[in-house]
Design an enzyme around this catalytic site. Structure first.
Site, PDB file in Angstrom:
ATOM      1  N   THR A 171      40.698  55.733  46.647  1.00  0.00           N
ATOM      2  CA  THR A 171      39.358  55.427  46.142  1.00  0.00           C
ATOM      3  C   THR A 171      38.827  56.607  45.338  1.00  0.00           C
ATOM      4  OG1 THR A 171      38.908  53.979  47.992  1.00  0.00           O
ATOM      5  CG2 THR A 171      36.994  55.042  47.021  1.00  0.00           C
ATOM      6  N   ARG A 199      38.262  40.550  51.704  1.00  0.00           N
ATOM      7  CA  ARG A 199      37.831  41.695  52.537  1.00  0.00           C
ATOM      8  C   ARG A 199      37.071  42.716  51.676  1.00  0.00           C
ATOM      9  NH1 ARG A 199      38.558  47.473  52.117  1.00  0.00           N
ATOM     10  NH2 ARG A 199      38.415  48.367  54.189  1.00  0.00           N
TER      11      ARG A 199
END
Ligand code: ASP
Length: 302
Positions: A171, A199
């Site tokens: 990320t 999700r």
């Protein structure tokens, strides 16, 4: 007034052969953001620029190069918060935006805070953003990881730890403070490897994946989203800034992530005075930062 920017490229056990690409990607994004701040630009522009560059860099799990979900599709999440206005913009589970942080920023000034799924893609198109072919987000490295992951599915933080050592959550995030003392934090991700379709982790949720309040500071987090959400890690770290020195505030928040919910991850922050902090309880977290008090940038991974 101190200006400062810090970026991260994910917290995990980054294989040695990928260290340089992470360091280079973080450095380039951070310097591009810093140039904006140095020229008198806003923290919002600096954060958007830095995160966009990392979304475009296939090294990271954001934009191009993101993990594939169980269907073999990239679903992206991103969010941004302005510490002056406390405005929030976020998108989740989008499949046709190479730079979801740009749409998140657009939402920050709109009547809504968060858009998800196909609705978010349509909203982006209606507001002039280009939709990309979902295939454009997929790189060969991730197809190979997806095939391996089909044999082993992480369902808990513990198992995520094992996957962290073999795969890559990467990320990206950035926090900046500009000449006016305004603080902005943003985060963008492809989420976890082989995640179930639909999700959504911490990254697009304010207070979890990012948080900014000029009275406290700004934070971007990375790691096991299901754990980060449970303690609202970004908000906790910002609160610690009111009574701890920035590096200690970062460490206290990561200690809480490990102690309270057994979570693995990392975070970067800038407090309201422009001091930088970071911490991670994973083997690595790629990061780069520069403030107007420093003579040269710091770019590191351990
Ligand atoms: N926090 C992200 C998520 O759970 C993953 C990461 O930061 O690596 O979606």
């Amino acid at each position: 007034m101190t200006i400062a920017i810090i970026v991260h490229g994910g917290a995990w056990d980054i294989p040695a052969e990928e260290h340089q690409a992470h360091l280079d990607g973080c450095r380039a994004a951070m310097l591009a953001g810093y140039e904006i701040l140095r020229g008198g630009g806003t923290a919002l522009d600096a954060v958007e620029r830095a995160v966009t560059m990392m979304e475009d860099d296939p090294t990271f799990d954001a934009g191009v190069g993101s993990h594939l979900n169980r269907d073999g599709v990239v679903q992206l999440d991103a969010g941004v918060m302005d510490g002056g206005t406390l405005q929030v913009g976020a998108v989740a589970a989008v499949e046709r935006l190479q730079n979801p942080i740009r749409v998140a920023r657009h939402l920050l000034n709109s009547a809504h805070n968060m858009m998800v799924g196909h609705g978010a893609d349509s909203y982006a198109a209606e507001h002039g953003f280009e939709l990309c072919d979902p295939e454009k987000l997929i790189v060969e490295r991730e197809v190979a990881r997806w095939k391996l992951a089909q044999k082993e599915t992480p369902t808990s933080s513990d198992e995520f730890g094992k996957i962290v050592r073999g795969a890559k959550p990467g990320t990206v995030g950035a926090v900046a403070i500009d000449r006016r003392g305004n603080i902005v934090a943003g985060t963008s991700t492809g989420g976890t490897l082989y995640k179930p379709v639909g999700r959504v982790g911490d990254s697009p949720l304010p207070g979890c994946g990012y948080f900014a309040d000029n009275a406290l500071g700004g934070v971007s987090t990375t790691g096991h989203g299901e754990s980060i959400i449970r303690i609202q890690l970004a908000r906790v770290a910002a609160d610690f800034c009111s009574r701890l020195y920035a590096p200690a505030a970062a460490q206290a928040a990561i200690s809480m992530l490990g102690d309270r919910v057994g979570g693995l991850g990392g975070l970067i922050l800038i407090d309201h005075t422009g001091r930088v902090g970071f911490a991670h309880n994973t083997p690595h977290m790629a990061r780069a930062y520069l403030t107007s008090e420093m003579s040269s940038p710091v770019v590191a991974i351990r």
